[in-house]
Scaffold this motif. Structure first.
Motif, PDB file in Angstrom:
ATOM      1  N   LEU A  48      -4.447   1.061   7.799  1.00  0.00           N
ATOM      2  CA  LEU A  48      -4.980   0.513   6.541  1.00  0.00           C
ATOM      3  C   LEU A  48      -6.368  -0.099   6.744  1.00  0.00           C
ATOM      4  CD1 LEU A  48      -1.680  -1.056   5.141  1.00  0.00           C
ATOM      5  CD2 LEU A  48      -2.906   0.916   4.196  1.00  0.00           C
ATOM      6  N   TYR A  67       0.820  -1.227   0.000  1.00  0.00           N
ATOM      7  CA  TYR A  67       0.000   0.000   0.000  1.00  0.00           C
ATOM      8  C   TYR A  67       0.845   1.265   0.000  1.00  0.00           C
ATOM      9  CZ  TYR A  67      -3.886  -3.100   0.677  1.00  0.00           C
ATOM     10  OH  TYR A  67      -4.815  -4.092   0.483  1.00  0.00           O
ATOM     11  N   TYR A  80      -9.076  -3.963   3.178  1.00  0.00           N
ATOM     12  CA  TYR A  80      -7.924  -4.365   3.996  1.00  0.00           C
ATOM     13  C   TYR A  80      -8.435  -4.859   5.354  1.00  0.00           C
ATOM     14  CZ  TYR A  80      -3.345  -4.413   6.188  1.00  0.00           C
ATOM     15  OH  TYR A  80      -2.194  -4.820   6.823  1.00  0.00           O
TER      16      TYR A  80
END
Ligand code: SF4
Ligand code: SF4
Length: 357
Positions: A331, A33, A338
């Motif tokens: 996240l 990410y 996620y």
């Protein structure tokens, strides 16, 4: 005469920090990410409620004239994409009041998050994460936000909605209410994370934290995380970072343009905070403009401030694991799809020294 003892702490190579399989796995997961590049957007200057201590209605951004044309917003998103923005935070005042603009943004940049008071439901076709702000129980919401049955309305709107994360903001006077509120949210299957009230500039109200309430908030956060590990998206290190007597800037050095003159790399280069008339001002740009930087412990600020400090934390196994837990939490709270893993650190770890340098 005996040889002098080495005075410097043991040094770890990055490979040493990844020796534990669970740590390596988490690192591999979160580094996927690193492409996220955020900017934030005030979608409107209107709100359907008025809260004491709202940072939106501090400063002059509230006086921008709304641009309510979905075509113009769509074009803005195309331009944002072209300059490398991959994640949008849609805030305001109240974004749920401008559903066509939310849809226009989502159609162009599909990763992002909406900060809402949760009173009006956002259509399912807008697939962003939705952060529903909770400031205490219904009696407190009536007093501070002038809304009756606020929690009930929020739960009715977002029960069973995988987009939603309820964000409980700890103020100086709602710490003891957190346990029953989280119990109610948890019983309804809602996911929760924690925020800290961070005073707007020139704020002189009663919600600002003291050292005593910071310590009590930390204890409460840790207890609730232990009690509801599946519903509460948080980590022990998140509690440390956000309840430290030093604010986030003093502790980690804030990289947002408002506090960071560098235009070369990272947020200093790419981040913009657009007002509802689509103008932006580098000198005022951060995710919580008009917040007093000394008192800033806001969860949105931490998601960039702490997350950007990989190298400061990758100096020892405990601080590196704590940082991974923080990023894993960030996240799970902010990015659709996620899933939060188990925290690698079971207890609090102090921020590495010199983090703010
Ligand atoms: S709901 Fe949000 S934008 Fe509206 S007054 Fe409250 S804090 Fe401000
Ligand atoms: S208010 Fe917080 S996020 Fe904004 S510039 Fe100050 S320290 Fe950074």
């Amino acid at each position: 005469m005996s040889a002098a003892q080495p005075s410097s702490p043991p040094k770890y190579r990055f490979a040493d920090l990844l020796a534990e399989p669970a740590v390596r796995k988490r690192w591999e997961q979160v580094r996927n990410y690193f492409f996220l590049r955020e900017s934030t957007y005030d979608m409107t200057n209107r709100c359907n409620i008025r809260c004491d201590g709202c940072y939106y209605y501090a400063g002059d951004k509230q006086f921008a004239t709304d641009n309510s044309d979905p075509t113009v917003w769509r074009e803005l998103m195309q331009q944002e994409k072209a300059r490398g923005i991959t994640f949008v935070v849609l805030a305001g005042a109240e974004p749920a009041l401008v559903p066509e603009l939310l849809q226009a943004c989502y159609d162009e940049i599909p990763l992002g998050c909406i900060a809402t008071n949760g009173v009006k439901r956002i259509e399912a076709s807008v697939g962003y994460k939705i952060h529903v702000s909770v400031w205490g129980n219904d009696a407190t919401s009536l007093r501070v936000r002038k809304q009756k049955h606020m929690l009930e309305k929020q739960i009715d709107n977002y029960r069973g909605d995988s987009r939603a994360v309820f964000v409980y903001t700890f103020t100086r006077d709602n710490i003891d209410e957190a346990a029953p509120v989280i119990e109610q949210l948890s019983a309804n299957g809602c996911k929760v994370t924690f925020n800290m009230f961070s005073a707007p500039e020139a704020y002189d109200g009663l919600l600002r934290h003291t050292e005593e309430t910071l310590a009590r908030t930390r204890e409460t956060m840790l207890e609730l995380l232990e009690r509801y590990p599946r519903q509460v998206l948080f980590s022990p290190y998140s509690a440390v970072a956000h309840t430290h007597k030093l604010g986030l800037h003093a502790l980690y050095s804030c990289p947002y343009p408002r506090m960071n003159p560098s235009t070369d790399i990272g947020l200093g280069r790419s981040f913009r905070q657009y007002r509802s008339d689509l103008t932006w001002d580098r000198a005022a740009s951060c995710c919580v403009p008009d917040t007093d930087c000394v008192d800033c412990r806001h969860y949105a600020a931490g998601s960039a401030v702490v997350t950007s400090k990989l190298y400061r934390h990758a100096t020892a196994p405990d601080t590196f694991k704590a940082w991974l837990d923080y990023v894993d939490t960030y996240l799970a709270v902010w990015v659709t799809g996620y899933e939060k893993g188990e925290n690698l650190c079971r207890g609090p770890v102090d921020p590495p020294q010199g983090c703010g340098a």
